[in-house]
Design a protein around this motif. Structure first.
Motif, short mmCIF file in Angstrom:
data_model
loop_
_atom_site.label_atom_id
_atom_site.label_comp_id
_atom_site.label_asym_id
_atom_site.label_seq_id
_atom_site.Cartn_x
_atom_site.Cartn_y
_atom_site.Cartn_z
N VAL A 131 21.22 34.43 45.12
CA VAL A 131 20.56 35.82 45.42
C VAL A 131 19.41 35.84 43.59
O VAL A 131 19.52 35.21 42.98
N THR A 166 19.42 33.97 49.21
CA THR A 166 20.62 34.26 50.57
C THR A 166 20.41 35.78 50.20
O THR A 166 21.28 36.49 51.66
N GLY A 167 20.19 36.79 49.19
CA GLY A 167 20.13 38.01 49.07
C GLY A 167 19.46 38.60 47.97
O GLY A 167 18.99 37.43 47.00
N TRP A 373 29.27 43.56 46.45
CA TRP A 373 27.64 42.72 47.10
C TRP A 373 28.35 40.54 46.54
O TRP A 373 28.06 40.67 48.33
N LEU A 377 28.91 38.44 50.51
CA LEU A 377 28.25 37.75 50.21
C LEU A 377 28.81 36.03 50.62
O LEU A 377 28.35 34.48 51.48
#
Length: 381
Positions: A131, A166-167, A373, A377
């Motif tokens: 991320v 991914t984020g 968060w 994930l």
């Protein structure tokens, strides 16, 4: 508790003790809930060879900070060799980490250039997702040397880092919107900067004859200190005072010689900055560009209202109860805003300002948000 490997392009180090200090605070907050291992590789022109430092703070036992310093030679060829050496040392550090601790559950990139290249290599070699957190306010056409003025290879590295992530996390909705204009929208989350509420908190103070204003910054051109100085030139010195904190010694001396009627105290440790804010009546931010300055959260935690230019994500921090927003560069508006806050100072509830801020910016609160968060994930709904 997850194992998370942080690859940091900015992080406090012996060459730049305040570089990316906001990243370090996020690391400390995240380590309240997860095992965080930071790797920072830094060029050092004064070094003759590669040196390694690994630090652990007893206050944050789940945080390990690994620093690698290497010599950097001048010139274009030296810069190119430095990059390849940087990449080699970073990959070596990652392999060493995996050999000791095993594969991390997640890789977290802080500032995509250049650490995003290492994250892409890890994802390809080990299959570990990553991320990205971005703080840079250069995704616009206002900042000098902004994203769109950078070379194509720079833009390509940054875009690829985001698009393969991914984020994505930022400390403001503003920057999330700017990043998502780069081409591919990725899942994002907004988690604010951290303020150390153990030192940034409201203290009782008495009103003084002068209305005490504070500006805190490095003095970079975008901070528009000259505009603040001109605005204060229109205010009576008997009623208003200004203290400027954070300028490096040479710049601080130069300003002090030019404007002796302003109090210039230069770079200070956080406890002194907190004390100055606790004794202040108003924080002034007059930048031409920003993302989400940490100092605003710190001032609010001290119960101090803020007058700021309406740039970046600052409007997400300031409302009618804790400050005023003005157009960037409008010095007349700055003068009027300072006068307004001074005239209506009793209407600003310092206790509520501090309470609201501490429940938003504290280590525990921000750490919990990072935890949610990360868990989301690992376990997407």
């Amino acid at each position: 508790m997850l194992k998370v490997l942080w690859l940091c392009s900015w992080y406090p180090n012996k060459r730049a003790p305040f570089e990316g200090d906001f990243v370090q605070r996020h690391a400390q907050a995240a380590s309240l809930y997860h095992r965080i291992h930071v790797i920072k590789v830094t060029p050092d022109p004064e070094d003759l060879g590669v040196t390694f430092e690994q630090q652990q703070n007893t206050e944050y036992p789940n945080l390990t900070e690994e620093h690698i310093y290497y010599p950097k030679k001048p010139g274009v060829s030296g810069k190119l060799r430095s990059y390849f050496y940087w990449f080699h040392l970073y990959k070596k550090a990652v392999r060493r980490y995996i050999s000791v601790y095993g594969k991390p559950d997640l890789v977290h990139v802080h500032i995509p250039f250049k650490s995003g290249l290492v994250a892409q290599w890890i994802k390809k070699k080990y299959g570990i997702p990553y991320v990205v957190t971005e703080h840079w306010d250069g995704y616009n056409t206002v900042v000098d040397d902004n994203f769109y003025e950078r070379p194509r290879w720079f833009r390509s590295i940054v875009r690829n880092t985001f698009h393969k992530a991914t984020g994505f996390h930022s400390v403001s909705r503003y920057l999330v919107r700017e990043i998502n204009q780069l081409g591919k929208e990725i899942p994002s989350v907004v988690i604010p900067n951290v303020a150390d509420t153990r030192i940034f908190f409201k203290k009782q103070k008495e009103r003084q004859q002068q209305f005490r204003c504070v500006h805190i910054s490095s003095g970079a051109p975008k901070k528009n200190i000259e505009g603040i100085i001109r605005a204060f030139g229109q205010l009576p010195a008997s009623s208003f005072s200004l203290t400027v904190i954070g300028l490096e010694p040479r710049l601080n001396v130069a300003y002090k010689e030019r404007y002796p009627w302003i109090r210039w105290i230069g770079v200070q440790p956080y406890n002194i900055v907190a004390r100055e804010l606790q004794e202040a009546d108003l924080l002034i931010v007059f930048s031409n560009a920003e993302n989400s300055p940490c100092v605003i959260g710190e001032a609010l935690c001290c119960g101090v209202p803020v007058v700021s230019s309406d740039v970046g994500g600052i409007s997400e921090l300031i409302n009618d109860q804790n400050g005023l927003m003005i157009p960037a560069g409008d010095e007349a508006a700055l003068v009027n805003a300072i006068r307004f806050v001074e005239a209506h100072y009793p209407d600003y509830n310092a206790t509520k300002i501090a309470s609201d801020a501490s429940t938003r910016f504290s280590y525990a609160v921000v750490g919990q948000q990072i935890d949610r968060w990360y868990q989301g994930l690992k376990n997407p709904s």
